[in-house]
Design a protein around this motif. Structure first.
Motif, PDB file in Angstrom:
ATOM      1  N   GLU A   1      -0.553  16.620 -13.840  1.00 49.89           N
ATOM      2  CA  GLU A   1      -1.442  16.801 -15.552  1.00 49.89           C
ATOM      3  C   GLU A   1      -2.451  15.251 -15.343  1.00 49.89           C
ATOM      4  OE1 GLU A   1      -1.890  20.531 -16.114  1.00 49.89           O
ATOM      5  OE2 GLU A   1      -0.917  20.202 -15.258  1.00 49.89           O
ATOM      6  N   ARG A   2      -1.916  14.318 -15.021  1.00 54.30           N
ATOM      7  CA  ARG A   2      -2.941  12.931 -15.889  1.00 54.30           C
ATOM      8  C   ARG A   2      -3.361  12.300 -14.102  1.00 54.30           C
ATOM      9  NH1 ARG A   2      -0.253   8.854 -17.676  1.00 54.30           N
ATOM     10  NH2 ARG A   2       1.325   9.427 -16.798  1.00 54.30           N
ATOM     11  N   PRO A   3      -4.600  12.862 -13.907  1.00 56.52           N
ATOM     12  CA  PRO A   3      -4.883  12.343 -12.298  1.00 56.52           C
ATOM     13  C   PRO A   3      -5.700  10.766 -12.284  1.00 56.52           C
ATOM     14  CG  PRO A   3      -6.435  14.285 -12.586  1.00 56.52           C
ATOM     15  CD  PRO A   3      -4.688  14.902 -13.772  1.00 56.52           C
ATOM     16  N   SER A   4      -5.939  10.841 -13.483  1.00 56.05           N
ATOM     17  CA  SER A   4      -7.085   9.528 -13.892  1.00 56.05           C
ATOM     18  C   SER A   4      -6.378   8.431 -13.788  1.00 56.05           C
ATOM     19  CB  SER A   4      -8.165   9.547 -15.301  1.00 56.05           C
ATOM     20  OG  SER A   4      -6.722   9.986 -16.103  1.00 56.05           O
ATOM     21  N   ALA A   5      -5.039   8.462 -14.319  1.00 49.40           N
ATOM     22  CA  ALA A   5      -3.811   7.796 -14.317  1.00 49.40           C
ATOM     23  C   ALA A   5      -3.125   7.206 -13.005  1.00 49.40           C
ATOM     24  CB  ALA A   5      -2.261   8.192 -14.935  1.00 49.40           C
ATOM     25  N   ARG A   6      -3.473   8.130 -12.259  1.00 55.47           N
ATOM     26  CA  ARG A   6      -2.891   8.174 -10.421  1.00 55.47           C
ATOM     27  C   ARG A   6      -4.002   7.439 -10.019  1.00 55.47           C
ATOM     28  NH1 ARG A   6      -1.547  13.662  -7.675  1.00 55.47           N
ATOM     29  NH2 ARG A   6       0.984  13.990  -8.812  1.00 55.47           N
ATOM     30  N   ILE A   7      -5.061   7.288 -10.414  1.00 55.87           N
ATOM     31  CA  ILE A   7      -6.266   6.563  -9.360  1.00 55.87           C
ATOM     32  C   ILE A   7      -5.975   4.955  -9.146  1.00 55.87           C
ATOM     33  CG2 ILE A   7      -9.009   6.505  -9.423  1.00 55.87           C
ATOM     34  CD1 ILE A   7      -9.276   9.380 -10.515  1.00 55.87           C
ATOM     35  N   PRO A   8      -5.861   4.533  -9.682  1.00 58.60           N
ATOM     36  CA  PRO A   8      -5.929   3.099 -10.023  1.00 58.60           C
ATOM     37  C   PRO A   8      -4.959   2.521  -8.619  1.00 58.60           C
ATOM     38  CG  PRO A   8      -5.995   3.388 -12.206  1.00 58.60           C
ATOM     39  CD  PRO A   8      -5.779   4.694 -11.368  1.00 58.60           C
ATOM     40  N   TYR A   9      -3.439   3.109  -8.603  1.00 60.49           N
ATOM     41  CA  TYR A   9      -2.554   2.806  -7.737  1.00 60.49           C
ATOM     42  C   TYR A   9      -3.267   3.127  -6.125  1.00 60.49           C
ATOM     43  CZ  TYR A   9       0.892   2.482 -11.596  1.00 60.49           C
ATOM     44  OH  TYR A   9       0.988   2.296 -12.538  1.00 60.49           O
ATOM     45  N   PHE A  10      -3.989   4.338  -6.374  1.00 59.41           N
ATOM     46  CA  PHE A  10      -4.637   5.569  -4.980  1.00 59.41           C
ATOM     47  C   PHE A  10      -6.100   4.178  -4.262  1.00 59.41           C
ATOM     48  CE2 PHE A  10      -1.862   9.199  -5.799  1.00 59.41           C
ATOM     49  CZ  PHE A  10      -1.889   8.845  -4.790  1.00 59.41           C
ATOM     50  N   GLU A  11      -6.935   3.865  -5.646  1.00 56.76           N
ATOM     51  CA  GLU A  11      -8.122   2.737  -5.009  1.00 56.76           C
ATOM     52  C   GLU A  11      -7.272   1.803  -4.851  1.00 56.76           C
ATOM     53  OE1 GLU A  11     -11.100   3.546  -8.181  1.00 56.76           O
ATOM     54  OE2 GLU A  11      -9.657   2.612  -9.400  1.00 56.76           O
ATOM     55  N   GLU A  12      -5.698   0.901  -5.536  1.00 59.66           N
ATOM     56  CA  GLU A  12      -5.595  -0.255  -4.421  1.00 59.66           C
ATOM     57  C   GLU A  12      -4.994   0.095  -3.174  1.00 59.66           C
ATOM     58  OE1 GLU A  12      -2.606  -3.754  -6.111  1.00 59.66           O
ATOM     59  OE2 GLU A  12      -2.394  -2.129  -6.750  1.00 59.66           O
ATOM     60  N   ALA A  13      -4.126   0.908  -3.263  1.00 61.31           N
ATOM     61  CA  ALA A  13      -3.747   1.476  -1.381  1.00 61.31           C
ATOM     62  C   ALA A  13      -4.614   1.099  -0.500  1.00 61.31           C
ATOM     63  CB  ALA A  13      -2.856   2.443  -1.693  1.00 61.31           C
ATOM     64  N   ALA A  14      -6.226   2.023  -0.741  1.00 60.48           N
ATOM     65  CA  ALA A  14      -7.203   1.831   0.224  1.00 60.48           C
ATOM     66  C   ALA A  14      -7.689   0.282   0.001  1.00 60.48           C
ATOM     67  CB  ALA A  14      -8.030   3.346  -0.957  1.00 60.48           C
TER      68      ALA A  14
ATOM     69  N   ALA B   1       0.864  -1.448   0.072  1.00 59.55           N
ATOM     70  CA  ALA B   1      -0.077   0.022  -0.200  1.00 59.55           C
ATOM     71  C   ALA B   1       0.657   1.221   0.077  1.00 59.55           C
ATOM     72  CB  ALA B   1      -1.020   0.103   1.261  1.00 59.55           C
ATOM     73  N   ARG B   2       1.757   0.897   0.745  1.00 62.21           N
ATOM     74  CA  ARG B   2       2.496   2.533   1.197  1.00 62.21           C
ATOM     75  C   ARG B   2       3.482   2.520  -0.829  1.00 62.21           C
ATOM     76  NH1 ARG B   2       3.820   0.516   6.371  1.00 62.21           N
ATOM     77  NH2 ARG B   2       5.655  -0.569   5.427  1.00 62.21           N
ATOM     78  N   CYS B   3       3.841   1.474  -1.074  1.00 56.53           N
ATOM     79  CA  CYS B   3       4.445   1.442  -2.411  1.00 56.53           C
ATOM     80  C   CYS B   3       3.775   2.125  -3.358  1.00 56.53           C
ATOM     81  CB  CYS B   3       5.009   0.696  -2.541  1.00 56.53           C
ATOM     82  SG  CYS B   3       6.524  -1.027  -2.043  1.00 56.53           S
ATOM     83  N   LEU B   4       2.655   1.946  -3.662  1.00 50.94           N
ATOM     84  CA  LEU B   4       1.718   2.975  -4.790  1.00 50.94           C
ATOM     85  C   LEU B   4       1.195   4.151  -4.379  1.00 50.94           C
ATOM     86  CD1 LEU B   4      -1.658  -0.576  -3.815  1.00 50.94           C
ATOM     87  CD2 LEU B   4       0.311  -0.323  -6.247  1.00 50.94           C
ATOM     88  N   LEU B   5       1.314   4.657  -2.599  1.00 47.90           N
ATOM     89  CA  LEU B   5       1.139   5.872  -2.491  1.00 47.90           C
ATOM     90  C   LEU B   5       1.957   6.358  -3.383  1.00 47.90           C
ATOM     91  CD1 LEU B   5      -0.970   5.484   0.801  1.00 47.90           C
ATOM     92  CD2 LEU B   5      -2.285   5.929  -1.540  1.00 47.90           C
ATOM     93  N   LYS B   6       3.079   6.113  -2.759  1.00 53.92           N
ATOM     94  CA  LYS B   6       4.538   6.892  -3.231  1.00 53.92           C
ATOM     95  C   LYS B   6       4.244   6.306  -4.783  1.00 53.92           C
ATOM     96  CE  LYS B   6       7.415   6.156   0.975  1.00 53.92           C
ATOM     97  NZ  LYS B   6       8.498   5.104   1.111  1.00 53.92           N
ATOM     98  N   PHE B   7       4.167   5.786  -5.027  1.00 55.17           N
ATOM     99  CA  PHE B   7       4.632   5.787  -6.661  1.00 55.17           C
ATOM    100  C   PHE B   7       3.207   7.196  -7.441  1.00 55.17           C
ATOM    101  CE2 PHE B   7       3.668   3.973 -10.579  1.00 55.17           C
ATOM    102  CZ  PHE B   7       4.957   3.912 -11.380  1.00 55.17           C
ATOM    103  N   GLY B   8       2.021   6.428  -6.750  1.00 58.64           N
ATOM    104  CA  GLY B   8       0.533   7.165  -7.563  1.00 58.64           C
ATOM    105  C   GLY B   8       0.728   8.673  -7.747  1.00 58.64           C
ATOM    106  N   TRP B   9       1.620   9.498  -5.942  1.00 53.28           N
ATOM    107  CA  TRP B   9       1.920  10.763  -6.467  1.00 53.28           C
ATOM    108  C   TRP B   9       3.194  10.986  -7.616  1.00 53.28           C
ATOM    109  CZ3 TRP B   9      -1.007  13.495  -3.871  1.00 53.28           C
ATOM    110  CH2 TRP B   9      -1.922  13.614  -3.078  1.00 53.28           C
ATOM    111  N   ARG B  10       3.854  10.142  -7.673  1.00 50.15           N
ATOM    112  CA  ARG B  10       4.947  10.561  -8.531  1.00 50.15           C
ATOM    113  C   ARG B  10       4.645  10.752 -10.295  1.00 50.15           C
ATOM    114  NH1 ARG B  10       9.145   6.423  -8.951  1.00 50.15           N
ATOM    115  NH2 ARG B  10       9.895   7.032 -10.265  1.00 50.15           N
ATOM    116  N   ILE B  11       3.534   9.541 -10.286  1.00 50.67           N
ATOM    117  CA  ILE B  11       2.554  10.182 -12.299  1.00 50.67           C
ATOM    118  C   ILE B  11       2.325  12.076 -12.157  1.00 50.67           C
ATOM    119  CG2 ILE B  11       0.678   9.618 -12.709  1.00 50.67           C
ATOM    120  CD1 ILE B  11       0.778   7.067 -11.712  1.00 50.67           C
ATOM    121  N   ASP B  12       2.509  12.372 -13.738  1.00 52.89           N
ATOM    122  CA  ASP B  12       2.062  13.069 -13.784  1.00 52.89           C
ATOM    123  C   ASP B  12       0.902  14.000 -13.286  1.00 52.89           C
ATOM    124  OD1 ASP B  12       2.116  16.343 -15.036  1.00 52.89           O
ATOM    125  OD2 ASP B  12       1.872  15.320 -17.028  1.00 52.89           O
TER     126      ASP B  12
END
Length: 428
Positions: free
Chosen positions: A43-56, A30-41
């Motif tokens: 300007e593309r929040p939709s690309a981040r969402i799957p990582y945050f959803e999995e961590a949640a 979960a921590r890895c997914l969140l850290k990786f999600g925050w690093r994504i551009d």
């Protein structure tokens, strides 16, 4: 020691660990997914969402299995998911995630003494409710935030930060949006008293106090308290006199946040659709659209990137560009243009809220343009009263305070006070 950046490979390794030992590997993943999600551009929040959803989802599973030690991490992960939904304009899912995070934050607050971190999560939930038009629920949620601050700062104690003042400002705005203007004004007065106490204890708070006093004054005029508004202007001038003629910009970001919130506050009615009024330029007529919760929205940064907000500013720009020769406009047309200019100024203050140079080059000249137009209106129609000119002068003074031009701000506020005194009348 700096940790290695999270990669797709390290996420894959964490997935293996999570399958083998869910209770210990799950939190690692979960921590890895969140850290990786925050690093994504960004300007593309939709690309981040799957990582945050999995961590949640991982944290939800851990809590369901009784691992309460992960309650704090789960709270913040789900709150972060709500923010990502908001940035991607998935507003229903955003509000649902914020509500879930708020419920966890309440539970967390009951388990430990230090609850200030969770006030941000509860505040985000209150703001989401207000944006969705659920003003009464927003008031209830925001009172929780205020109560937490009151309990942690102690009865009658001196607040250690501006958090409690911000929480009161949010509550005042929600109360007004809920139709409880008198209660809103009482909360506003309480916030002012706290700001005064903070400035007495710490002189570095004086610029913020001057901005707050000047910014609140038009709001008191608009709500039928012109004498109190003039007293606030007098106090703002006196505060400016205590400051050096030119200040530094070390606190630019904070001062601009205060400016944006209070500057927008007195223009909130210009944005609303009510009483059969024509939909204002730049405001979505869709009844399901998010509410323009002016003031609050400017220090909750998700709102400033909304597509409807950007489109609204473009529509205002288009309307201003088609007005033609301003010297040929009649008083009614001048007033309409003046309102458009001010609404654009408010929205520009969001666009340049973190860049001092852009603020100086874009916002300050725009504020001067508004003052010039309001002078033209006052000359063309003296019977229209002084309120608009006073408001534009106050707006300009606040902008000068943000940039550290304290002497110029004081002179501008003196002019606003003199215009008010010369009129010797209430709001028009």
């Amino acid at each position: 020691m700096r940790s290695e950046p999270v990669t797709e490979e390290s996420i894959a390794e964490a997935r293996t660990l999570a399958r083998e030992e869910p209770s210990t590997g799950g939190p690692v993943l979960a921590r890895c997914l969140l850290k990786f999600g925050w690093r994504i551009d960004r300007e593309r929040p939709s690309a981040r969402i799957p990582y945050f959803e999995e961590a949640a989802a991982i944290y939800r599973g851990l809590l369901a299995d009784g691992f309460e030690e992960h309650l704090a991490a789960a709270t913040h992960a789900i709150s972060s998911l709500g923010l990502q939904y908001s940035l991607a304009h998935a507003d229903d899912r955003s509000l649902a995630a914020k509500a879930e995070a708020a419920a966890l934050a309440r539970k967390l607050n009951r388990q430990r003494e230090d609850s200030k971190k969770e006030t941000q999560i509860l505040g985000a939930f209150a703001h989401g409710l207000a944006e969705a038009g659920q003003f009464e629920r927003a008031v209830t949620a925001q009172r929780e935030v205020v109560d937490i601050h009151g309990a942690t700062d102690g009865p009658g104690g001196h607040p250690s930060s501006d958090g409690v003042v911000w929480s009161l400002l949010d509550l005042a705005i929600y109360l007004d949006l809920a139709g409880q203007t008198d209660a809103s004004l009482e909360i506003e007065r309480e916030a002012l008293q706290l700001k005064r106490r903070m400035a007495e204890a710490e002189p570095r708070c004086l610029p913020g106090l001057a901005i707050w006093l000047a910014g609140v004054a038009p709001w008191f005029t608009d709500t039928g308290h012109p004498q109190e508004a003039r007293q606030l202007l007098d106090e703002a001038i006196a505060t400016c006199d205590l400051l050096p003629p030119e200040g530094d910009r070390r606190n630019f970001g904070f001062h601009q946040a205060v400016h944006a919130a209070l500057f927008a506050r007195s223009g909130a009615r210009d944005e609303r659709i009510n009483g059969g009024r024509t939909t204002p330029v730049g405001v979505s007529p869709d009844p399901q659209a998010l509410q323009p919760v002016l003031g609050v929205s400017f220090h909750w940064w998700a709102f400033s990137v909304r597509q409807t907000y950007r489109a609204g500013r473009e529509a205002i720009d288009d309307a201003i560009s088609t007005t033609g020769d301003r010297s040929a406009l009649d008083p009614t047309q001048l007033a309409e243009l003046g309102t458009l200019l001010r609404r654009r100024n408010i929205r520009q203050s969001v666009a340049f809220n973190c860049v001092p140079q852009q603020f100086t080059e874009k916002v300050i000249p725009a504020l001067a343009e508004s003052v010039a137009l309001e002078r033209q209106l006052a000359a063309a129609s003296p019977s229209s009263g002084p309120r608009r000119l006073i408001r534009s002068l106050t707006d300009q003074a606040i902008g000068h305070l943000v940039t550290g031009a304290n002497s110029t701000a004081g002179e501008t506020l003196r002019e606003a006070r003199d215009v008010s005194a010369a009129a010797q009348s209430g709001p028009n």
